[in-house]
Motif scaffolding. Structure first.
Motif, PDB file in Angstrom:
ATOM      1  N   LEU A  58       0.870  -1.126  -0.075  1.00  7.04           N
ATOM      2  CA  LEU A  58      -0.069  -0.019  -0.060  1.00  7.04           C
ATOM      3  C   LEU A  58       0.787   1.358   0.077  1.00  7.04           C
ATOM      4  CD1 LEU A  58      -2.873  -1.091   2.704  1.00  7.04           C
ATOM      5  CD2 LEU A  58      -2.665  -1.339   0.195  1.00  7.04           C
ATOM      6  N   THR A  59       0.454   2.231  -0.742  1.00  9.13           N
ATOM      7  CA  THR A  59       1.403   3.265  -1.013  1.00  9.13           C
ATOM      8  C   THR A  59       0.573   4.716  -1.028  1.00  9.13           C
ATOM      9  OG1 THR A  59       1.140   3.317  -3.526  1.00  9.13           O
ATOM     10  CG2 THR A  59       3.104   2.110  -2.648  1.00  9.13           C
ATOM     11  N   TYR A  60      -0.727   4.757  -0.780  1.00 10.91           N
ATOM     12  CA  TYR A  60      -1.340   5.865  -0.881  1.00 10.91           C
ATOM     13  C   TYR A  60      -2.732   5.904   0.036  1.00 10.91           C
ATOM     14  CZ  TYR A  60      -3.918   9.826  -2.847  1.00 10.91           C
ATOM     15  OH  TYR A  60      -4.497  11.140  -3.156  1.00 10.91           O
ATOM     16  N   PRO A  61      -3.006   6.943   0.525  1.00 15.88           N
ATOM     17  CA  PRO A  61      -2.152   7.896   0.759  1.00 15.88           C
ATOM     18  C   PRO A  61      -0.997   7.755   2.064  1.00 15.88           C
ATOM     19  CG  PRO A  61      -4.283   8.263   2.052  1.00 15.88           C
ATOM     20  CD  PRO A  61      -4.189   7.049   1.372  1.00 15.88           C
ATOM     21  N   SER A  62      -0.108   8.628   2.019  1.00 11.70           N
ATOM     22  CA  SER A  62       1.130   8.493   2.757  1.00 11.70           C
ATOM     23  C   SER A  62       0.884   8.308   4.179  1.00 11.70           C
ATOM     24  CB  SER A  62       2.267   9.372   2.413  1.00 11.70           C
ATOM     25  OG  SER A  62       1.765  10.812   2.719  1.00 11.70           O
ATOM     26  N   ARG A  63      -0.186   9.214   4.685  1.00 12.07           N
ATOM     27  CA  ARG A  63      -0.168   9.256   6.052  1.00 12.07           C
ATOM     28  C   ARG A  63      -1.195   8.018   6.748  1.00 12.07           C
ATOM     29  NH1 ARG A  63       0.960  13.741   8.566  1.00 12.07           N
ATOM     30  NH2 ARG A  63       1.464  15.564   7.293  1.00 12.07           N
ATOM     31  N   LEU A  64      -2.081   7.463   5.858  1.00 13.05           N
ATOM     32  CA  LEU A  64      -2.807   6.248   6.262  1.00 13.05           C
ATOM     33  C   LEU A  64      -3.240   5.489   4.873  1.00 13.05           C
ATOM     34  CD1 LEU A  64      -3.967   4.599   8.479  1.00 13.05           C
ATOM     35  CD2 LEU A  64      -5.994   5.843   8.129  1.00 13.05           C
ATOM     36  N   PRO A  65      -1.963   4.825   4.315  1.00 13.93           N
ATOM     37  CA  PRO A  65      -2.086   4.138   3.120  1.00 13.93           C
ATOM     38  C   PRO A  65      -3.255   3.002   3.120  1.00 13.93           C
ATOM     39  CG  PRO A  65      -0.126   3.436   4.013  1.00 13.93           C
ATOM     40  CD  PRO A  65      -0.599   4.419   4.824  1.00 13.93           C
ATOM     41  N   ILE A  84       8.088  10.708   8.836  1.00 11.74           N
ATOM     42  CA  ILE A  84       9.037  11.526   8.115  1.00 11.74           C
ATOM     43  C   ILE A  84       8.525  11.065   6.633  1.00 11.74           C
ATOM     44  CG2 ILE A  84      11.274  11.559   7.085  1.00 11.74           C
ATOM     45  CD1 ILE A  84      12.367  11.153   9.937  1.00 11.74           C
ATOM     46  N   TRP A  85       8.370   9.961   6.281  1.00  7.75           N
ATOM     47  CA  TRP A  85       7.952   9.541   4.657  1.00  7.75           C
ATOM     48  C   TRP A  85       6.496  10.005   4.394  1.00  7.75           C
ATOM     49  CZ3 TRP A  85      11.301   7.984   1.469  1.00  7.75           C
ATOM     50  CH2 TRP A  85      12.294   7.255   2.079  1.00  7.75           C
ATOM     51  N   ALA A  86       5.624  10.040   5.732  1.00  7.52           N
ATOM     52  CA  ALA A  86       4.215  10.625   5.385  1.00  7.52           C
ATOM     53  C   ALA A  86       4.236  12.023   5.205  1.00  7.52           C
ATOM     54  CB  ALA A  86       3.521  10.244   6.614  1.00  7.52           C
ATOM     55  N   ARG A  87       5.238  12.905   5.808  1.00  7.94           N
ATOM     56  CA  ARG A  87       5.404  14.332   5.490  1.00  7.94           C
ATOM     57  C   ARG A  87       5.554  14.669   4.059  1.00  7.94           C
ATOM     58  NH1 ARG A  87       6.402  18.839   8.703  1.00  7.94           N
ATOM     59  NH2 ARG A  87       7.599  20.547   7.835  1.00  7.94           N
ATOM     60  N   MET A  88       6.515  13.924   3.550  1.00 10.58           N
ATOM     61  CA  MET A  88       7.304  14.459   2.181  1.00 10.58           C
ATOM     62  C   MET A  88       6.462  14.440   0.870  1.00 10.58           C
ATOM     63  SD  MET A  88      11.118  13.140   2.691  1.00 10.58           S
ATOM     64  CE  MET A  88      10.683  11.220   3.154  1.00 10.58           C
ATOM     65  N   SER A  89       5.488  13.633   0.766  1.00 12.34           N
ATOM     66  CA  SER A  89       4.742  13.408  -0.221  1.00 12.34           C
ATOM     67  C   SER A  89       3.247  12.919   0.191  1.00 12.34           C
ATOM     68  CB  SER A  89       5.161  12.517  -1.396  1.00 12.34           C
ATOM     69  OG  SER A  89       4.517  12.288  -2.460  1.00 12.34           O
ATOM     70  N   ASP A  90       2.377  12.922  -0.975  1.00 16.44           N
ATOM     71  CA  ASP A  90       1.105  12.302  -0.468  1.00 16.44           C
ATOM     72  C   ASP A  90       1.143  10.701  -1.087  1.00 16.44           C
ATOM     73  OD1 ASP A  90       1.223  12.983  -3.299  1.00 16.44           O
ATOM     74  OD2 ASP A  90      -0.875  13.326  -3.496  1.00 16.44           O
ATOM     75  N   HIS A  91       2.200  10.091  -1.520  1.00 13.65           N
ATOM     76  CA  HIS A  91       2.408   8.996  -1.974  1.00 13.65           C
ATOM     77  C   HIS A  91       3.637   8.456  -1.157  1.00 13.65           C
ATOM     78  CE1 HIS A  91       0.186   8.352  -5.790  1.00 13.65           C
ATOM     79  NE2 HIS A  91       0.023   9.459  -5.626  1.00 13.65           N
ATOM     80  N   LEU A  92       3.659   6.926  -0.749  1.00 10.57           N
ATOM     81  CA  LEU A  92       4.942   6.535  -0.380  1.00 10.57           C
ATOM     82  C   LEU A  92       5.918   5.981  -1.549  1.00 10.57           C
ATOM     83  CD1 LEU A  92       3.416   4.699   2.793  1.00 10.57           C
ATOM     84  CD2 LEU A  92       4.600   6.671   2.724  1.00 10.57           C
ATOM     85  N   PRO A  93       7.137   5.856  -1.294  1.00 14.24           N
ATOM     86  CA  PRO A  93       7.735   5.094  -2.380  1.00 14.24           C
ATOM     87  C   PRO A  93       7.758   3.515  -2.219  1.00 14.24           C
ATOM     88  CG  PRO A  93       9.340   5.662  -0.569  1.00 14.24           C
ATOM     89  CD  PRO A  93       8.011   6.242  -0.344  1.00 14.24           C
ATOM     90  N   LEU A  94       7.700   3.041  -3.364  1.00 13.97           N
ATOM     91  CA  LEU A  94       7.718   1.412  -3.452  1.00 13.97           C
ATOM     92  C   LEU A  94       9.170   1.286  -3.919  1.00 13.97           C
ATOM     93  CD1 LEU A  94       6.505  -1.321  -3.730  1.00 13.97           C
ATOM     94  CD2 LEU A  94       5.616  -0.575  -5.990  1.00 13.97           C
ATOM     95  N   VAL A  95       9.755  -0.035  -3.432  1.00 16.36           N
ATOM     96  CA  VAL A  95      11.058  -0.291  -3.675  1.00 16.36           C
ATOM     97  C   VAL A  95      11.063  -1.858  -3.939  1.00 16.36           C
ATOM     98  CG1 VAL A  95      13.335  -0.341  -2.580  1.00 16.36           C
ATOM     99  CG2 VAL A  95      11.979   1.643  -1.821  1.00 16.36           C
ATOM    100  N   ALA A  96      11.838  -2.138  -4.862  1.00 16.44           N
ATOM    101  CA  ALA A  96      12.040  -3.803  -5.060  1.00 16.44           C
ATOM    102  C   ALA A  96      13.336  -4.049  -5.699  1.00 16.44           C
ATOM    103  CB  ALA A  96      10.874  -4.003  -6.383  1.00 16.44           C
ATOM    104  N   ASP A  97      13.633  -5.362  -4.918  1.00 16.87           N
ATOM    105  CA  ASP A  97      15.155  -5.670  -5.568  1.00 16.87           C
ATOM    106  C   ASP A  97      15.001  -6.834  -6.599  1.00 16.87           C
ATOM    107  OD1 ASP A  97      16.568  -4.086  -3.785  1.00 16.87           O
ATOM    108  OD2 ASP A  97      16.051  -5.745  -2.089  1.00 16.87           O
TER     109      ASP A  97
END
Length: 252
Positions: A202-209, A233-246
């Motif tokens: 879940l990536t959106y919205p950042s404060r409570l995805p 900190i992540w919730a503050r910077m954008s309305d989305h959270l980043p998604l990271v994959a290896d």
């Protein structure tokens, strides 16, 4: 003899033009975003809503960077690739890709579906340990019909520009409530990370995805891990959270 596998990390992040809040409470987050992107330690960072310039914001915020946002956000040693999607009254913004690997070439295509939403796809071919890896950054429209037509244009672009034997990742803000575009992406041979790992990210919205709007799809790659950084900190910077994959490159 099979070539040894190569691991690389991809992140996708809608940075909301580096500014958060509404009206007089609007605040500049681009400096915090720079530190955050460095912490992701991704080999390929796909960014949406990146400003090349904006005269109004530059006049309002005292510490507005002199560099375009893509160049400002690129960690030391990374190459920044940017293309404009939208030209507005005060400036322009679009998609960007940051990478620590050598860039072989780039392509941009306008995929706007109507004049109220200017959209584009950014394609960057990258050399990962001697092998080409193609990355496409997208930010699809808000209307479902637009997204369907944009995915059709994406398919045409992939079939025309990218050899089927070469690794490909497509990442960005799909605005895809309920992952309805997954079927069309699967038809291209692309699987998304949450589909492959069997867990929702879940990536959106950042404060409570509550949903996933940001996706990373891959072909000729195997996903080994996915993460979504969370917290105040992540919730503050954008309305989305980043998604990271290896990922691991499929053996040749």
């Amino acid at each position: 003899m099979n070539a040894p596998s190569s691991t690389f990390r991809v992140a996708t992040y809608n940075i909301h033009k580096g500014v958060q809040g509404i009206g007089p409470t609007r605040r500049l987050e681009i400096h915090n975003l720079g530190h955050a992107i460095e912490q992701l330690d991704a080999d390929i960072v796909c960014l949406q809503e990146v400003r090349k310039m904006n005269r109004q914001a530059a006049a309002r915020f005292r510490h507005w960077p002199e560099l375009p946002q893509a160049d400002f956000l690129a960690p030391e040693g990374y190459t920044a690739v940017y293309e404009t999607n939208a030209i507005t009254r005060h400036g322009e913004h679009g998609n960007a890709l940051l990478t620590r690997w050598p860039v072989l070439r780039k392509t941009h295509q306008d995929i706007s579906d109507h004049r109220f939403e200017q959209r584009g796809l950014l394609h960057v071919a990258i050399e990962v340990e001697g092998r080409p890896v193609h990355a496409i950054v997208v930010h699809l429209g808000l209307i479902r019909g637009s997204r369907m037509r944009q995915v059709a244009l994406l398919r045409e672009f992939i079939e025309r520009e990218i050899p089927s034997s070469e690794a490909l990742v497509v990442a960005g803000d799909f605005n895809d409530w309920g992952a309805r575009m997954r079927y069309a992406m699967n038809a291209m041979g692309l699987r998304d990370t949450s589909d492959l790992r069997g867990a929702r990210t879940l990536t959106y919205p950042s404060r409570l995805p509550v949903t996933q709007l940001d996706f990373i799809y891959g072909r000729q790659v195997e996903v080994v891990a996915t993460t979504v950084p969370r917290g105040p900190i992540w919730a503050r910077m954008s309305d989305h959270l980043p998604l990271v994959a290896d990922f691991v490159l499929s053996k040749q």
